[in-house]
Design an enzyme around this catalytic site. Structure first.
Site, PDB file in Angstrom:
ATOM      1  N   CYS A   1      33.395  -0.163 -83.440  1.00 49.56           N
ATOM      2  CA  CYS A   1      34.180   1.038 -83.146  1.00 49.56           C
ATOM      3  C   CYS A   1      33.622   1.605 -81.858  1.00 49.56           C
ATOM      4  O   CYS A   1      32.493   2.079 -81.815  1.00 49.56           O
ATOM      5  CB  CYS A   1      34.049   2.059 -84.284  1.00 49.56           C
ATOM      6  SG  CYS A   1      34.835   3.645 -83.924  1.00 49.56           S
TER       7      CYS A   1
ATOM      8  N   GLU B   1      41.241   0.273 -81.304  1.00 46.49           N
ATOM      9  CA  GLU B   1      40.801  -1.107 -81.101  1.00 46.49           C
ATOM     10  C   GLU B   1      41.761  -1.756 -80.116  1.00 46.49           C
ATOM     11  O   GLU B   1      42.837  -1.216 -79.839  1.00 46.49           O
ATOM     12  CB  GLU B   1      40.754  -1.889 -82.413  1.00 46.49           C
ATOM     13  CG  GLU B   1      39.586  -1.532 -83.320  1.00 46.49           C
ATOM     14  CD  GLU B   1      38.224  -1.873 -82.734  1.00 46.49           C
ATOM     15  OE1 GLU B   1      38.167  -2.461 -81.627  1.00 46.49           O
ATOM     16  OE2 GLU B   1      37.213  -1.550 -83.370  1.00 46.49           O
TER      17      GLU B   1
END
Length: 248
Positions: free
Chosen positions: A2, A110
């Protein structure tokens, strides 16, 4: 991993949601939190006078610096801690045992490979958030590091240009292997903590790291929404709610 997320909740919303008792720092809403940025975090610390646990809202720098580090230069490389090794890896083990936090977010980004308008390789961003909205409460760890301000990547206000010792509070987000809902986008994802487990996760008297690991949750299927967003988020200087709007 992340590596970027949105966290636009107001201080008032965080206080109400997590029953915060003390606001140490008020977070600035952001739609593009990046490594070394200050981010919102909820922690519990024992009051020195009463010995009681006090729930606090703080803004640690994202990218954990272990207390034993010689300098803070490696912070940007330690934005994530793998759930598989977080209880044993020296950089995270002590924090996993006693310095756990909750990091409230709108969701995280993402990227998947694509081809740009010029025909060259590019990255297409996705936004992942809870279905129906609400906070995506990521599991985090925090740590304290003391050292000369000249060795800190971002010295606290008032410390720039001095050789005085300063304290940095930093954090990391725990990740795990992506569930089927996210595996087509990336092979890793942040772990969350469900509301019923918040108190146990934050409890500074709970020092059994393995027991704490059992409180973590990996979001699946109907729990999350995933959609494409504009490449604006690819530049850390861009900010605003337009970053999380679905791509037409």
């Amino acid at each position: 991993m992340c590596g970027r997320f949105a966290a636009s909740a107001s201080t008032e919303e965080i206080i109400e949601t997590f029953q915060v008792e003390l606001v140490v720092d008020e977070p600035e809403p952001t739609y593009n939190a990046a490594p070394t940025d200050p981010v919102p975090a909820v922690v519990e610390r024992l009051d020195k006078a009463s010995g009681a646990a006090v729930r606090k809202l703080v803004t640690p720098r994202w990218g954990l610096v272990p207390s034993w580090s010689k300098d803070a230069k490696g912070a940007a490389r330690m934005i994530n801690a793998r759930a598989e090794t977080v209880a044993s890896k020296p950089a995270f083990a002590k924090a996993m045992a006693s310095r756990r936090c909750l990091i409230p977010a709108d969701g995280f980004y993402e990227w998947t490979p694509t081809t740009g308008p010029d025909g060259k390789p590019a990255k297409q961003p996705w936004f992942i958030r809870p279905s129906g909205g609400g906070l995506f409460v990521m599991a985090g760890l925090y740590e304290f590091w003391k050292g000369p301000s000249r060795l800190a990547p971002i010295a606290p206000r008032g410390a720039e240009g001095t050789d005085d010792d300063v304290w940095l509070t930093t954090c990391t987000i725990i990740t795990t292997q992506a569930t089927d809902a996210l595996g087509h986008i990336h092979d890793r994802m942040p772990m969350t903590v469900r509301p019923k487990a918040w108190s146990d996760w934050l409890d500074p008297l709970q020092t059994d790291a393995q027991a704490a690991l059992g409180l973590l949750h990996a979001s699946e299927g109907a729990e999350i929404d995933t959609y494409l967003v504009a490449p604006l988020v690819n530049n850390v200087r861009h900010e605003g709610p337009e970053l999380v709007r679905p791509l037409a």
